[in-house]
Design an enzyme around this catalytic site. Structure first.
Site, PDB file in Angstrom:
ATOM      1  N   HIS A 169     -29.623  -5.944  -5.071  1.00 21.62           N
ATOM      2  CA  HIS A 169     -28.641  -6.490  -6.013  1.00 21.62           C
ATOM      3  C   HIS A 169     -29.244  -6.760  -7.389  1.00 21.62           C
ATOM      4  CE1 HIS A 169     -24.566  -8.772  -5.789  1.00 21.62           C
ATOM      5  NE2 HIS A 169     -24.729  -8.242  -6.973  1.00 21.62           N
ATOM      6  N   LEU A 178     -14.106  -1.604 -16.585  1.00 17.68           N
ATOM      7  CA  LEU A 178     -13.014  -1.978 -17.488  1.00 17.68           C
ATOM      8  C   LEU A 178     -13.335  -3.297 -18.184  1.00 17.68           C
ATOM      9  CD1 LEU A 178      -9.960  -0.938 -15.302  1.00 17.68           C
ATOM     10  CD2 LEU A 178     -10.991   0.293 -17.234  1.00 17.68           C
ATOM     11  N   GLY A 205     -11.647  -6.344 -16.996  1.00 21.65           N
ATOM     12  CA  GLY A 205     -10.212  -6.318 -17.257  1.00 21.65           C
ATOM     13  C   GLY A 205      -9.843  -6.298 -18.723  1.00 21.65           C
ATOM     14  N   PHE A 206     -10.830  -6.487 -19.602  1.00 22.56           N
ATOM     15  CA  PHE A 206     -10.530  -6.511 -21.040  1.00 22.56           C
ATOM     16  C   PHE A 206      -9.891  -5.190 -21.487  1.00 22.56           C
ATOM     17  CE2 PHE A 206     -11.144  -6.253 -25.544  1.00 22.56           C
ATOM     18  CZ  PHE A 206     -11.072  -7.563 -25.987  1.00 22.56           C
ATOM     19  N   TYR A 226     -21.099 -12.031  -2.117  1.00 23.25           N
ATOM     20  CA  TYR A 226     -19.711 -12.232  -2.515  1.00 23.25           C
ATOM     21  C   TYR A 226     -19.029 -13.162  -1.517  1.00 23.25           C
ATOM     22  CZ  TYR A 226     -20.438  -8.122  -5.528  1.00 23.25           C
ATOM     23  OH  TYR A 226     -20.910  -7.219  -6.457  1.00 23.25           O
TER      24      TYR A 226
END
Length: 326
Positions: free
Chosen positions: A121, A202, A205-206, A55
Protein backbone atom coordinates in the site's frame (compact mmCIF):
# COMPACT_ATOMS: atom_id res chain seq x y z
CA UNK A 1 -16.02 -3.38 -22.14
CA UNK A 2 -12.56 -3.14 -23.68
CA UNK A 3 -9.77 -5.13 -22.03
CA UNK A 4 -6.26 -4.13 -21.02
CA UNK A 5 -3.16 -5.97 -19.86
CA UNK A 6 -1.37 -5.25 -16.61
CA UNK A 7 1.71 -7.24 -17.49
CA UNK A 8 0.12 -10.72 -17.84
CA UNK A 9 -3.12 -9.89 -16.01
CA UNK A 10 -6.11 -9.07 -18.24
CA UNK A 11 -8.59 -6.58 -16.76
CA UNK A 12 -11.42 -4.37 -17.95
CA UNK A 13 -10.12 -1.04 -19.27
CA UNK A 14 -11.85 0.67 -16.34
CA UNK A 15 -12.03 -0.94 -12.92
CA UNK A 16 -13.98 -0.18 -9.78
CA UNK A 17 -12.35 1.29 -6.68
CA UNK A 18 -14.50 -0.08 -3.85
CA UNK A 19 -13.16 1.92 -0.88
CA UNK A 20 -15.92 4.53 -0.95
CA UNK A 21 -18.54 1.86 -0.34
CA UNK A 22 -17.20 1.52 3.21
CA UNK A 23 -15.39 4.74 4.10
CA UNK A 24 -13.83 7.98 2.96
CA UNK A 25 -16.61 10.18 1.65
CA UNK A 26 -19.19 10.57 4.38
CA UNK A 27 -22.24 8.32 4.51
CA UNK A 28 -21.97 4.91 2.85
CA UNK A 29 -24.68 2.81 1.20
CA UNK A 30 -26.41 -0.05 2.96
CA UNK A 31 -24.50 -3.32 2.62
CA UNK A 32 -27.10 -4.85 0.32
CA UNK A 33 -26.99 -1.78 -1.90
CA UNK A 34 -23.19 -1.84 -2.01
CA UNK A 35 -23.19 -5.51 -3.00
CA UNK A 36 -25.74 -4.75 -5.71
CA UNK A 37 -23.55 -1.90 -7.04
CA UNK A 38 -20.51 -4.16 -7.33
CA UNK A 39 -22.50 -6.84 -9.13
CA UNK A 40 -24.10 -4.33 -11.49
CA UNK A 41 -20.63 -2.98 -12.29
CA UNK A 42 -19.74 -6.51 -13.39
CA UNK A 43 -22.91 -6.70 -15.48
CA UNK A 44 -21.81 -3.53 -17.30
CA UNK A 45 -18.45 -5.13 -18.08
CA UNK A 46 -16.15 -4.35 -15.16
CA UNK A 47 -13.90 -7.28 -14.21
CA UNK A 48 -11.36 -5.40 -12.06
CA UNK A 49 -12.19 -4.63 -8.43
CA UNK A 50 -9.92 -2.89 -5.93
CA UNK A 51 -9.92 -2.96 -2.13
CA UNK A 52 -7.43 -3.00 0.78
CA UNK A 53 -7.06 -4.45 4.25
CA UNK A 54 -7.06 -0.92 5.69
CA UNK A 55 -10.36 0.12 4.19
CA UNK A 56 -12.87 0.19 7.05
CA UNK A 57 -10.69 -2.13 9.16
CA UNK A 58 -11.05 -5.01 6.73
CA UNK A 59 -14.79 -4.81 6.24
CA UNK A 60 -14.39 -3.50 2.70
CA UNK A 61 -12.56 -6.70 1.77
CA UNK A 62 -15.40 -8.70 3.32
CA UNK A 63 -17.92 -6.68 1.31
CA UNK A 64 -16.03 -7.15 -1.95
CA UNK A 65 -15.54 -10.85 -1.29
CA UNK A 66 -19.23 -11.41 -0.63
CA UNK A 67 -20.29 -9.41 -3.68
CA UNK A 68 -17.93 -11.22 -6.05
CA UNK A 69 -18.30 -14.74 -4.65
CA UNK A 70 -20.79 -15.90 -7.34
CA UNK A 71 -18.46 -14.68 -10.12
CA UNK A 72 -15.06 -15.11 -8.47
CA UNK A 73 -13.53 -16.98 -11.41
CA UNK A 74 -14.56 -14.22 -13.84
CA UNK A 75 -13.01 -11.22 -12.07
CA UNK A 76 -9.67 -9.84 -10.93
CA UNK A 77 -9.43 -8.82 -7.28
CA UNK A 78 -6.72 -6.43 -6.15
CA UNK A 79 -6.03 -5.70 -2.50
CA UNK A 80 -3.20 -4.18 -0.47
CA UNK A 81 -1.19 -4.66 2.70
CA UNK A 82 0.64 -2.10 4.78
CA UNK A 83 3.15 -2.14 7.59
CA UNK A 84 2.52 0.70 10.03
CA UNK A 85 5.87 -0.09 11.66
CA UNK A 86 8.60 -2.40 10.54
CA UNK A 87 10.19 -3.11 13.93
CA UNK A 88 11.53 -6.60 14.51
CA UNK A 89 11.72 -7.32 10.79
CA UNK A 90 15.38 -8.28 10.54
CA UNK A 91 15.36 -11.23 8.14
CA UNK A 92 13.61 -12.32 4.98
CA UNK A 93 11.98 -15.20 6.83
CA UNK A 94 10.49 -12.94 9.50
CA UNK A 95 9.38 -10.49 6.83
CA UNK A 96 7.77 -13.26 4.80
CA UNK A 97 6.06 -14.56 7.93
CA UNK A 98 4.59 -11.12 8.63
CA UNK A 99 3.43 -10.57 5.05
CA UNK A 100 1.98 -14.08 4.90
CA UNK A 101 -0.10 -13.17 7.95
CA UNK A 102 -1.51 -10.17 6.07
CA UNK A 103 -2.21 -12.33 3.01
CA UNK A 104 -3.98 -15.04 4.98
CA UNK A 105 -6.17 -12.48 6.73
CA UNK A 106 -7.13 -10.88 3.42
CA UNK A 107 -7.84 -14.26 1.82
CA UNK A 108 -10.18 -15.11 4.68
CA UNK A 109 -12.03 -11.78 4.48
CA UNK A 110 -12.30 -12.02 0.69
CA UNK A 111 -13.44 -15.64 0.87
CA UNK A 112 -11.03 -16.77 -1.83
CA UNK A 113 -7.98 -18.99 -2.19
CA UNK A 114 -5.84 -16.47 -4.07
CA UNK A 115 -5.40 -12.75 -4.65
CA UNK A 116 -4.94 -11.75 -8.27
CA UNK A 117 -2.99 -8.55 -7.59
CA UNK A 118 -1.40 -7.78 -4.23
CA UNK A 119 -0.01 -4.30 -3.64
CA UNK A 120 2.27 -2.89 -0.99
CA UNK A 121 0.00 0.00 0.00
CA UNK A 122 2.93 2.31 0.71
CA UNK A 123 6.63 1.56 0.41
CA UNK A 124 8.35 1.32 3.79
CA UNK A 125 11.50 3.41 3.65
CA UNK A 126 13.31 1.26 6.22
CA UNK A 127 12.69 -2.09 4.50
CA UNK A 128 14.63 -2.57 1.26
CA UNK A 129 12.22 -3.00 -1.63
CA UNK A 130 14.29 -5.98 -2.75
CA UNK A 131 13.28 -7.84 0.42
CA UNK A 132 9.59 -7.13 -0.15
CA UNK A 133 10.00 -8.27 -3.76
CA UNK A 134 11.60 -11.53 -2.62
CA UNK A 135 8.62 -12.22 -0.34
CA UNK A 136 6.19 -11.47 -3.16
CA UNK A 137 8.04 -13.97 -5.33
CA UNK A 138 7.63 -16.63 -2.65
CA UNK A 139 3.91 -15.91 -2.33
CA UNK A 140 3.54 -16.20 -6.10
CA UNK A 141 5.29 -19.59 -6.01
CA UNK A 142 2.86 -20.68 -3.29
CA UNK A 143 -0.12 -19.59 -5.40
CA UNK A 144 -1.45 -17.24 -2.74
CA UNK A 145 -1.06 -14.28 -5.10
CA UNK A 146 -0.82 -14.17 -8.91
CA UNK A 147 0.99 -10.86 -9.21
CA UNK A 148 2.12 -7.93 -7.13
CA UNK A 149 2.55 -4.19 -7.17
CA UNK A 150 3.48 -1.05 -5.33
CA UNK A 151 1.57 2.15 -4.62
CA UNK A 152 2.93 5.70 -4.82
CA UNK A 153 6.44 4.35 -5.43
CA UNK A 154 9.36 6.10 -7.11
CA UNK A 155 11.15 5.13 -10.30
CA UNK A 156 14.11 3.86 -8.28
CA UNK A 157 11.91 1.74 -6.01
CA UNK A 158 10.15 0.27 -9.03
CA UNK A 159 13.36 -0.66 -10.84
CA UNK A 160 14.98 -2.22 -7.78
CA UNK A 161 11.91 -4.29 -6.86
CA UNK A 162 11.20 -5.33 -10.44
CA UNK A 163 14.73 -6.73 -10.79
CA UNK A 164 13.94 -9.26 -8.02
CA UNK A 165 10.32 -10.19 -8.77
CA UNK A 166 8.70 -8.57 -11.84
CA UNK A 167 5.95 -6.13 -10.91
CA UNK A 168 2.49 -6.55 -12.37
CA UNK A 169 1.24 -3.00 -11.75
CA UNK A 170 1.87 0.27 -9.99
CA UNK A 171 -1.16 1.89 -8.36
CA UNK A 172 -0.70 5.60 -7.77
CA UNK A 173 -2.69 8.79 -7.91
CA UNK A 174 -3.07 10.05 -11.45
CA UNK A 175 -5.64 12.28 -13.07
CA UNK A 176 -5.93 15.24 -15.37
CA UNK A 177 -5.38 17.32 -12.20
CA UNK A 178 -2.47 15.31 -10.78
CA UNK A 179 0.19 14.37 -13.31
CA UNK A 180 3.35 14.06 -11.19
CA UNK A 181 4.05 10.48 -12.30
CA UNK A 182 4.10 11.29 -16.03
CA UNK A 183 7.74 12.37 -15.91
CA UNK A 184 9.39 9.17 -14.70
CA UNK A 185 7.08 6.49 -13.25
CA UNK A 186 4.72 5.98 -16.20
CA UNK A 187 7.61 5.89 -18.73
CA UNK A 188 9.37 3.37 -16.48
CA UNK A 189 6.24 1.20 -16.42
CA UNK A 190 6.11 1.35 -20.21
CA UNK A 191 9.78 0.39 -20.50
CA UNK A 192 9.49 -2.56 -18.10
CA UNK A 193 6.09 -3.84 -19.21
CA UNK A 194 4.35 -2.95 -15.93
CA UNK A 195 0.70 -1.86 -15.80
CA UNK A 196 -0.28 1.48 -14.27
CA UNK A 197 -3.49 1.73 -12.24
CA UNK A 198 -4.54 5.29 -11.36
CA UNK A 199 -6.47 5.77 -8.13
CA UNK A 200 -8.55 8.92 -7.76
CA UNK A 201 -8.64 9.25 -11.59
CA UNK A 202 -11.49 11.75 -11.23
CA UNK A 203 -9.64 13.71 -8.53
CA UNK A 204 -11.94 12.48 -5.76
CA UNK A 205 -14.98 13.44 -7.81
CA UNK A 206 -13.83 16.97 -8.64
CA UNK A 207 -13.67 16.16 -12.37
CA UNK A 208 -17.35 15.23 -12.43
CA UNK A 209 -17.99 18.95 -12.75
CA UNK A 210 -20.71 18.71 -10.11
CA UNK A 211 -18.74 20.13 -7.18
CA UNK A 212 -20.07 23.43 -5.85
CA UNK A 213 -17.82 26.01 -4.19
CA UNK A 214 -20.19 26.41 -1.25
CA UNK A 215 -20.67 22.68 -0.55
CA UNK A 216 -19.96 21.77 3.08
CA UNK A 217 -18.53 18.35 3.97
CA UNK A 218 -18.98 16.85 7.41
CA UNK A 219 -17.90 13.78 9.35
CA UNK A 220 -15.28 11.38 8.03
CA UNK A 221 -15.13 12.82 4.53
CA UNK A 222 -11.74 13.14 2.84
CA UNK A 223 -12.89 16.21 0.93
CA UNK A 224 -12.68 18.18 4.19
CA UNK A 225 -8.88 18.00 4.05
CA UNK A 226 -8.11 17.62 0.33
CA UNK A 227 -7.07 21.12 -0.70
CA UNK A 228 -8.55 21.03 -4.19
CA UNK A 229 -11.93 21.22 -2.43
CA UNK A 230 -11.13 24.51 -0.71
CA UNK A 231 -13.59 27.12 -1.96
CA UNK A 232 -10.90 29.32 -3.48
CA UNK A 233 -9.37 26.35 -5.33
CA UNK A 234 -12.72 25.18 -6.68
CA UNK A 235 -13.25 28.61 -8.17
CA UNK A 236 -9.66 28.86 -9.43
CA UNK A 237 -9.93 25.50 -11.23
CA UNK A 238 -12.96 26.53 -13.27
CA UNK A 239 -10.90 26.86 -16.50
CA UNK A 240 -10.14 23.14 -16.33
CA UNK A 241 -13.82 22.28 -15.91
CA UNK A 242 -14.69 24.60 -18.78
CA UNK A 243 -12.22 22.72 -21.00
CA UNK A 244 -13.68 19.35 -20.05
CA UNK A 245 -17.24 20.58 -20.53
CA UNK A 246 -16.42 21.88 -24.00
CA UNK A 247 -15.09 18.50 -25.12
CA UNK A 248 -17.91 16.69 -23.33
CA UNK A 249 -20.42 18.59 -25.44
CA UNK A 250 -18.42 17.80 -28.58
CA UNK A 251 -18.34 14.07 -27.81
CA UNK A 252 -21.86 13.85 -26.29
CA UNK A 253 -20.26 12.73 -23.05
CA UNK A 254 -19.69 14.07 -19.53
CA UNK A 255 -16.65 15.86 -18.07
CA UNK A 256 -15.85 12.72 -16.06
CA UNK A 257 -15.94 10.57 -19.19
CA UNK A 258 -13.65 12.96 -21.05
CA UNK A 259 -11.22 12.84 -18.10
CA UNK A 260 -11.17 9.04 -18.21
CA UNK A 261 -11.06 8.96 -22.00
CA UNK A 262 -8.02 11.26 -21.96
CA UNK A 263 -6.30 8.85 -19.58
CA UNK A 264 -7.14 5.76 -21.61
CA UNK A 265 -5.89 7.41 -24.79
CA UNK A 266 -2.57 8.28 -23.20
CA UNK A 267 -1.24 4.72 -22.75
CA UNK A 268 -2.72 1.28 -23.39
CA UNK A 269 -1.36 -0.16 -20.12
CA UNK A 270 -3.27 2.34 -17.96
CA UNK A 271 -6.43 1.01 -16.27
CA UNK A 272 -8.04 3.54 -13.88
CA UNK A 273 -10.21 2.53 -10.92
CA UNK A 274 -12.79 5.27 -10.27
CA UNK A 275 -15.09 4.68 -7.32
CA UNK A 276 -18.73 5.55 -6.86
CA UNK A 277 -21.55 5.01 -4.38
CA UNK A 278 -24.33 5.57 -6.91
CA UNK A 279 -25.40 3.36 -9.81
CA UNK A 280 -25.73 6.24 -12.28
CA UNK A 281 -22.17 7.39 -11.55
CA UNK A 282 -20.86 3.84 -11.85
CA UNK A 283 -22.57 3.47 -15.22
CA UNK A 284 -21.17 6.83 -16.34
CA UNK A 285 -17.63 5.93 -15.30
CA UNK A 286 -17.54 2.47 -16.85
CA UNK A 287 -19.08 3.63 -20.11
CA UNK A 288 -16.22 6.10 -20.48
CA UNK A 289 -14.35 3.14 -21.98
CA UNK A 290 -16.47 3.70 -25.09
CA UNK A 291 -15.46 7.36 -25.40
CA UNK A 292 -12.70 7.36 -28.00
CA UNK A 293 -10.77 10.57 -28.47
CA UNK A 294 -9.06 11.09 -31.82
CA UNK A 295 -5.38 11.92 -31.81
CA UNK A 296 -6.28 15.46 -32.80
CA UNK A 297 -8.79 15.83 -29.95
CA UNK A 298 -6.30 14.41 -27.47
CA UNK A 299 -3.60 16.79 -28.67
CA UNK A 300 -6.00 19.73 -28.41
CA UNK A 301 -6.74 18.81 -24.79
CA UNK A 302 -3.02 18.49 -24.02
CA UNK A 303 -2.33 21.86 -25.61
CA UNK A 304 -5.04 23.56 -23.56
CA UNK A 305 -3.98 21.79 -20.35
CA UNK A 306 -0.49 23.21 -20.74
CA UNK A 307 -1.98 26.69 -20.29
CA UNK A 308 -3.97 25.86 -17.16
CA UNK A 309 -2.60 26.11 -13.63
CA UNK A 310 -4.04 23.50 -11.25
CA UNK A 311 -4.85 24.65 -7.72
CA UNK A 312 -4.83 22.30 -4.73
CA UNK A 313 -4.00 18.61 -4.46
CA UNK A 314 -4.40 15.47 -2.35
CA UNK A 315 -1.66 14.25 -0.02
CA UNK A 316 -1.34 11.49 2.55
CA UNK A 317 -0.27 14.13 5.08
CA UNK A 318 -3.49 16.08 4.55
CA UNK A 319 -5.60 12.94 4.78
CA UNK A 320 -4.01 12.14 8.15
CA UNK A 321 -5.52 15.38 9.49
CA UNK A 322 -8.99 13.89 9.07
CA UNK A 323 -8.45 11.75 12.16
CA UNK A 324 -8.30 14.86 14.34
CA UNK A 325 -11.37 16.58 12.90
CA UNK A 326 -14.78 16.31 14.55
Amino acid sequence: MHKRKLRDLEVSAIGYGCMGLSQGYGSVPERSEAISLIRKAYDIGCTFFDTAERYAMGSNEELVGEALKPIRDKVVIATKFMFEKSNEVNSNEKLLQQIRGHVEASLKRLGTDHIDLYYQHRVNKDIPVEEIAYCMGELIKEGKILGWGQSQSTEDEIRRAHAVTPLTAIQSEFSIMERMFEKDVIPTCEELGIGFVPFSPLANGFLSGKIQADTQYVGVDARRVITRFNKENILANQPLLDLLTRFAELKEATPAQISLGWMLHKKDFIAPIPGSRKLERTQENLRAADIELTDDEFNQIEKELAKIVIHGNRTDADLAKLRDLK
